[in-house]
Design an enzyme around this catalytic site. Sequence first.
Site, PDB file in Angstrom:
ATOM      1  N   ASP A  10       0.872  -1.165   0.000  1.00 20.91           N
ATOM      2  CA  ASP A  10       0.000   0.000   0.000  1.00 20.91           C
ATOM      3  C   ASP A  10       0.915   1.222   0.000  1.00 20.91           C
ATOM      4  O   ASP A  10       1.878   1.283   0.754  1.00 20.91           O
ATOM      5  CB  ASP A  10      -0.860  -0.003   1.276  1.00 20.91           C
ATOM      6  CG  ASP A  10      -2.214   0.632   1.067  1.00 20.91           C
ATOM      7  OD1 ASP A  10      -2.253   1.774   0.601  1.00 20.91           O
ATOM      8  OD2 ASP A  10      -3.229  -0.010   1.391  1.00 20.91           O
ATOM      9  N   ASP A  32      -3.087   4.831  -2.365  1.00 21.31           N
ATOM     10  CA  ASP A  32      -4.175   5.371  -1.558  1.00 21.31           C
ATOM     11  C   ASP A  32      -4.696   6.688  -2.151  1.00 21.31           C
ATOM     12  O   ASP A  32      -3.908   7.539  -2.576  1.00 21.31           O
ATOM     13  CB  ASP A  32      -3.636   5.621  -0.140  1.00 21.31           C
ATOM     14  CG  ASP A  32      -4.732   5.912   0.856  1.00 21.31           C
ATOM     15  OD1 ASP A  32      -5.600   5.048   1.046  1.00 21.31           O
ATOM     16  OD2 ASP A  32      -4.715   7.020   1.458  1.00 21.31           O
ATOM     17  N   GLU A  48      -6.546   3.730  -5.979  1.00 23.03           N
ATOM     18  CA  GLU A  48      -7.840   3.812  -5.291  1.00 23.03           C
ATOM     19  C   GLU A  48      -8.578   5.056  -5.803  1.00 23.03           C
ATOM     20  O   GLU A  48      -8.090   6.177  -5.648  1.00 23.03           O
ATOM     21  CB  GLU A  48      -7.644   3.936  -3.776  1.00 23.03           C
ATOM     22  CG  GLU A  48      -8.980   3.919  -3.051  1.00 23.03           C
ATOM     23  CD  GLU A  48      -8.928   4.464  -1.619  1.00 23.03           C
ATOM     24  OE1 GLU A  48      -9.801   4.088  -0.832  1.00 23.03           O
ATOM     25  OE2 GLU A  48      -8.045   5.283  -1.312  1.00 23.03           O
ATOM     26  N   HIS A  95     -11.495  -2.699   3.272  1.00 20.98           N
ATOM     27  CA  HIS A  95     -11.441  -2.325   4.684  1.00 20.98           C
ATOM     28  C   HIS A  95     -12.191  -1.026   4.993  1.00 20.98           C
ATOM     29  O   HIS A  95     -12.167  -0.569   6.134  1.00 20.98           O
ATOM     30  CB  HIS A  95      -9.975  -2.190   5.115  1.00 20.98           C
ATOM     31  CG  HIS A  95      -9.268  -1.094   4.374  1.00 20.98           C
ATOM     32  ND1 HIS A  95      -9.013  -1.175   3.016  1.00 20.98           N
ATOM     33  CD2 HIS A  95      -8.807   0.112   4.769  1.00 20.98           C
ATOM     34  CE1 HIS A  95      -8.414  -0.060   2.636  1.00 20.98           C
ATOM     35  NE2 HIS A  95      -8.275   0.728   3.668  1.00 20.98           N
ATOM     36  N   ASP A  96     -12.809  -0.439   3.975  1.00 20.18           N
ATOM     37  CA  ASP A  96     -13.529   0.824   4.182  1.00 20.18           C
ATOM     38  C   ASP A  96     -15.038   0.691   4.026  1.00 20.18           C
ATOM     39  O   ASP A  96     -15.762   1.666   4.257  1.00 20.18           O
ATOM     40  CB  ASP A  96     -13.045   1.878   3.171  1.00 20.18           C
ATOM     41  CG  ASP A  96     -11.607   2.304   3.426  1.00 20.18           C
ATOM     42  OD1 ASP A  96     -11.204   2.342   4.600  1.00 20.18           O
ATOM     43  OD2 ASP A  96     -10.889   2.582   2.441  1.00 20.18           O
TER      44      ASP A  96
END
Length: 529
Positions: free
Chosen positions: A99, A201, A264, A325-326
Site C-alpha cells: 500500500d 491510496d 484507489e 477495509h472501508d
Amino acid sequence: MHNHLWWKRGIIYQIYPRSFQDTNGDGIGDLEGIRRRLDYLTWLGVDAIWISPVYPSPMADFGYDVADYCNIDPLFGSIDDFRLLLDDAHGRGLKVVMDFVPNHTSIAHEWFQQSLSAKDHPKRDWYIWRDPAPGGGVPNNWVSSFGGPAWTFDEATGQYYYHAFLSSQPDLNWRNPDVCCAMHDVLRFWLDLGVDGFRVDVIWHLMKDPDFRDNPVNPGYGEGRGEIEKFLQVHSTDHPDVHGVIAGMRKVIDAYPDRVLIGEVYLPVERLVTYYGQDLSGAHLPFNFQLLEVAWQAQRVADLIVEYDRSIPDGGWPNWVLGNHDRPRVAARIGEKQARVGTMLLLTLRGTPTLYYGDELGIGKIHIPDHLVHDPWEKNEPGLGLGRDPERTPMQWDASEAAGFTTGTPWLPLSSDHLSRNVVLQREDAASMLNLTRALIALRRSSAALSVGTFALLKLQGDMLAFERRYSEERVIVVLNLCHNEECWDMPADVVGKILLSTGLRAPDEPVSGSICMQPDEGVVIRCH
Ligand code: NOJ
C-alpha cells in the site's frame, strides 16, 4: 493464458495486517503472522496479496498516517521480517503488492515537523499552507473526509495546513517537484526490495485546484450522511493535473519488469476510467468499486457492467472489488446467501478480482460496542453508520477462544459466530463459503475463458443475471439468481452443456439445455459443449 501478465489473469487478496494473524500475543496482526499463513493463501489459490500499510505510524488512521515511508512499524515487525515474507511469498509464486500512501503523511513524519518549524524552512512548501481568509478563519470551505474542517491552524506561524482526512494527516504538496522526487525514491526503495507493485491510496486526491476555490454545495445532500457529502468535491479532488503525477509514478514502476500500479479511485465511471491515463500512461488498474455500492438487482448490476465495459479505454484492463477495509462486508450488505452469488460474480467477471480477507468465510454484520470503537471516522461522526471497524475484525482461523488469531486480546472484537464460522470448520465442509470460493478460484485459474476471455451479457430474465465468457473454442455461461425465489432461465437455443459449479446443492456435471431452473439464491457456471 500465460501470455497475459499476472495482474491480468490473477486474483488479488487484500490483507488488513492488523487483523490477519498475530504471532506475539499483543492482539494485533503482524508480518510474521502473514508469513505463517502463506500456506493457507496458496491452498486458497490466490495469485497476489495486497497488504494495507505496515509503515511506522502513530496509527491515528491505522497506518494510513505514515511517519516513515521506508521502514516497518515495530508493531508489525521489522524490515527483515518484510524481506522474509517477500521471499517466502515469492517462493510460493505469490506476488506482494504494497500500500502506498502518497497524498498525506502523519504529522509525526519528519518532513511535516520541518515544514511546521518555520515559514521559511525549505520543507514548508512540501505541505499545503495557506493564510487565513481575508476576514479571518479557514482559507476555503473544504471539509475533511472524516468530518470537520479540512484546515488546521498553526498558531506559531499564523497559517493553516490542509488535510483531506484527519488533522494528523497533512496533505503533501505534489506541485512541489522535490515532493515528487522524494516519493519516487520511496517507490524505488520498495521496488528494489522486490515488491510486485503498489495500491495507491486516494490517488484521485493528489492534485487540488491551485486557486483553492470553494467546493459547490451538494444539492443532493441529506440528513444522516457524512459531512463530506455536503459539498461536491470538484475543486479538492480529481484535478486534471493528477494524471501527470500518476504518469510520473508509472514511469518509475515501468523501469522494473512486471510490476503493477493500482489506484484507489471513488468516482463515477466516466471519471474513474480517466485514471487509465492518456495512452494508458496511468494506473494499470484504477480500482472499480461499483459492486460495493450497487443496489443488488440483476438489472442494476447488468447496467453497471455494461457501462463500465463500454467506458474502459482500448487496451485498458478491467477489475472488480467486492469488499475492502472501508466498506461494510459483502455478507453484511446483501446477506450471506447472496454473498455466495456475489463471490461467483466477482470470480467470473472479465477483469482482475480483488477478494477481501474474511469474505471467503462469509463474515457478516458485526456490532462494535461504543467502548470498543477504534475507527476515527466513527469517533468524529458517531451513529451515522460510517464506522469501519465492523469490516476490520480479526480473521477467524479456528474455534479457539480468540479464533486462532492471537493468544492475547484481539484489538477489535471477533464476530459473535467465530466458533462456528472459521477456516478449520469450513475446510471440512464441502458446501462452505470457503470451499465455494476456493472452487471458484480454481475454476477461474483453469479456464482461459473465465480468466482472460471475452464477456457478453445475455438476456435478463426476472432477477437473473446471465453472461457468457469465451476464449477460442471454450465457452462458459454464468447464470446468477439474485433473488430468494426459484426462477427459470431460458438458455440460448445453441447452448448445450453441463454444470461446472453451483453455489447451491446442485450436483456438478448435471447436463443443461433449453431452460435451467435456478434454486433461490443460486449461481451456476455452465460449460458449453
Ligand atoms: C483510503 C483508505 O482506504 C482509508 O482506509 C484511509 O482512511 C484513507 N484513504 C485515508 O488514507
